[in-house]
Design an enzyme around this catalytic site. Sequence first.
Site, PDB file in Angstrom:
ATOM      1  N   ASN A   1      17.703   9.929  33.853  1.00  0.00           N
ATOM      2  CA  ASN A   1      17.424   8.586  34.080  1.00  0.00           C
ATOM      3  C   ASN A   1      17.455   7.843  32.633  1.00  0.00           C
ATOM      4  OD1 ASN A   1      15.596   6.470  35.279  1.00  0.00           O
ATOM      5  ND2 ASN A   1      14.168   7.273  33.799  1.00  0.00           N
TER       6      ASN A   1
ATOM      7  N   TYR B   1      26.887  -1.956  29.364  1.00  0.00           N
ATOM      8  CA  TYR B   1      26.085  -1.376  30.286  1.00  0.00           C
ATOM      9  C   TYR B   1      26.942  -1.077  31.728  1.00  0.00           C
ATOM     10  CZ  TYR B   1      21.946  -0.923  33.664  1.00  0.00           C
ATOM     11  OH  TYR B   1      21.140  -0.560  34.550  1.00  0.00           O
TER      12      TYR B   1
ATOM     13  N   LYS C   1      27.805   2.417  33.727  1.00  0.00           N
ATOM     14  CA  LYS C   1      27.280   2.894  34.834  1.00  0.00           C
ATOM     15  C   LYS C   1      28.572   3.060  35.808  1.00  0.00           C
ATOM     16  CE  LYS C   1      22.976   2.674  34.077  1.00  0.00           C
ATOM     17  NZ  LYS C   1      22.276   4.011  33.962  1.00  0.00           N
TER      18      LYS C   1
END
Length: 249
Positions: free
Chosen positions: A86, A154, A158
């Site tokens: 996470n 980012y 991802k």
Amino acid sequence: MSEQVAVITGAGSGVGRAVARELAAAGWRLVLAGRRAEPLRETAESAGAGGRALVVPTDVTDPAAVGALFEAAAERFGRVDLLFNNAGMFGAPTPVEDLGHQEWRAVVDLNLTGAFLCAQAAFRQMKAQRPQGGRIINNGSISAHVPRPHSVAYTATKHAVTGLTRSLSLEGRPYRIACGQIDIGNAATDMTAAMSAGVRQADGRIAPEPTMDVADVARTVRHMAELPLEANVQFATVMATAMPYIGRG
């Protein structure tokens, strides 16, 4: 009540803390990882985990620290049944032409390399332990499907996490190691606090966006985690219903 063992990275706040609370309520034993000890202790206390929680301050971008995290988990609880991968960061919104090398590296090192290192260590532990196997759940993002403006680092990480998830799923099959991914959109955490005030949209406007209760994300993670290893949620998307994602936004 479960007696399984979960390693949760980024457990000091936000989604990680919410998942820790949800799993603790179901009886899971927790190994809480993050950069700073005090927020991890606050998570353990708020989850009411007591002696069923182990706090391990960890820099997940450091291979030695990640190895020590999983060694501590195995020493305390004997095994690892779940890694919730996470830990992550968005970084400052920056046009691609202005993004500095160090800013790029910081996001890539945490979101991708850190996720790989933790998955690798979990894979080794789950393969060696008896009974063999376990589950890895990677925290992707809506950005694993579509980008926000000024989010190249980012978004790239991802998308890469999706590749990590697929590869782990394939390689884990012979060892009863399942791997899935949860892609979250606008859960109400400190990271998304600016949503209600307004964030940049694809057309350049600044507009507020709806959020959802982070507890709903945690319940989804728990459902994924508690499936038998013969079943797997490969990809789940959990998002604020009215956020600008589906259709034209």
